[in-house]
Design a protein around this motif. Structure first.
Motif, PDB file in Angstrom:
ATOM      1  N   GLN A  25      -9.827  10.599  -4.232  1.00 47.79           N
ATOM      2  CA  GLN A  25     -10.500  10.781  -2.961  1.00 47.79           C
ATOM      3  C   GLN A  25     -10.872  12.242  -3.031  1.00 47.79           C
ATOM      4  OE1 GLN A  25     -10.751   8.287  -0.740  1.00 47.79           O
ATOM      5  NE2 GLN A  25     -10.735   9.067   1.325  1.00 47.79           N
ATOM      6  N   LYS A  42      -7.180   0.518  -2.204  1.00 45.02           N
ATOM      7  CA  LYS A  42      -8.078   0.427  -1.065  1.00 45.02           C
ATOM      8  C   LYS A  42      -7.947  -0.958  -0.434  1.00 45.02           C
ATOM      9  CE  LYS A  42     -11.345   3.612  -3.094  1.00 45.02           C
ATOM     10  NZ  LYS A  42     -12.637   3.791  -3.719  1.00 45.02           N
ATOM     11  N   GLU A  43      -8.243  -1.051   0.857  1.00 39.68           N
ATOM     12  CA  GLU A  43      -8.105  -2.319   1.594  1.00 39.68           C
ATOM     13  C   GLU A  43      -8.792  -3.487   0.890  1.00 39.68           C
ATOM     14  OE1 GLU A  43      -6.440  -3.361   4.301  1.00 39.68           O
ATOM     15  OE2 GLU A  43      -5.509  -1.425   4.638  1.00 39.68           O
ATOM     16  N   GLU A  44      -9.987  -3.256   0.351  1.00 41.42           N
ATOM     17  CA  GLU A  44     -10.744  -4.347  -0.275  1.00 41.42           C
ATOM     18  C   GLU A  44     -10.195  -4.737  -1.648  1.00 41.42           C
ATOM     19  OE1 GLU A  44     -12.965  -0.479  -1.186  1.00 41.42           O
ATOM     20  OE2 GLU A  44     -12.022  -1.358   0.571  1.00 41.42           O
ATOM     21  N   ASN A  52       0.848  -1.194   0.000  1.00 38.96           N
ATOM     22  CA  ASN A  52       0.000   0.000   0.000  1.00 38.96           C
ATOM     23  C   ASN A  52       0.879   1.237   0.000  1.00 38.96           C
ATOM     24  OD1 ASN A  52      -1.667  -2.001   2.040  1.00 38.96           O
ATOM     25  ND2 ASN A  52      -2.994  -0.863   0.670  1.00 38.96           N
ATOM     26  N   PHE A 108      -5.356   8.393   2.762  1.00 38.44           N
ATOM     27  CA  PHE A 108      -6.011   7.151   2.354  1.00 38.44           C
ATOM     28  C   PHE A 108      -4.972   6.224   1.746  1.00 38.44           C
ATOM     29  CE2 PHE A 108      -6.331  10.093  -1.174  1.00 38.44           C
ATOM     30  CZ  PHE A 108      -6.154   9.337  -2.324  1.00 38.44           C
TER      31      PHE A 108
END
Length: 172
Positions: free
Chosen positions: A115, A126-128, A77, A122
């Protein structure tokens, strides 16, 4: 003559368990030594709010490398923020790319650097939508090469702060 690209400082890579956090000065940043394009935090600055700030570029290339443990799975990330004056991020796609070892295969993921400008930090991706990195057991070259790129649109973009890159061990 000063080189135009910023070269990573290895002491800016913080090992945390089986993963690590790569501070802005631990990343290679194309055009990073040119203040018309980037603002790099001062050497020795410490804090979670230190960030490399993109002023403007048409060629976004931020890379790094870390050594990983064979037989483990990781995710990558970048922790970022778009400033209120951010521009050029709509309707373009950036890419995260990874490769383990010189002979490894590239893995890439298309990501949106979007965003609402002026909001909090952020993660990309994204996490998902995580990008998984598998280091084969018995591998001898375990160096992860990774990067965040947007070099294809030719559009100018700016107002992005990069706080760090995170390589985190996960359970597959």
């Amino acid at each position: 003559m000063t080189k135009p690209h910023y070269q990573a400082e290895k002491e800016e890579i913080i090992k945390e368990g089986d993963g690590c956090i790569i501070k802005p000065r631990g990343l290679n940043i194309v055009w990073g030594n040119d203040e018309r394009y980037w603002k790099i935090p001062a050497k020795g600055s410490a804090g979670d709010n230190d960030a490399a700030e993109l002023v403007q570029v048409s060629w976004l290339e931020v890379t790094g490398s870390v050594v990983l443990t064979p037989g483990k799975t990781y995710k990558l990330n970048f922790e970022v923020q778009l400033l209120s004056e951010a521009f050029g991020w709509t309707e373009i796609q950036a890419f995260l790319m990874t490769k383990v070892g010189k002979k490894g295969r590239y893995t890439w993921k298309r990501v949106k650097v979007q965003q609402q400008a002026g909001t909090d930090k952020f993660l990309i991706p994204k996490e998902e939508d995580e990008l998984r990195i598998e280091v084969p057991p018995g591998n001898t070259d375990n160096t992860l090469q990774f990067g965040l790129y947007e070099v294809w649109s030719g559009k100018w973009k700016g107002g992005l702060k990069i706080y760090n890159a995170q390589v985190t061990a996960i359970n597959p």
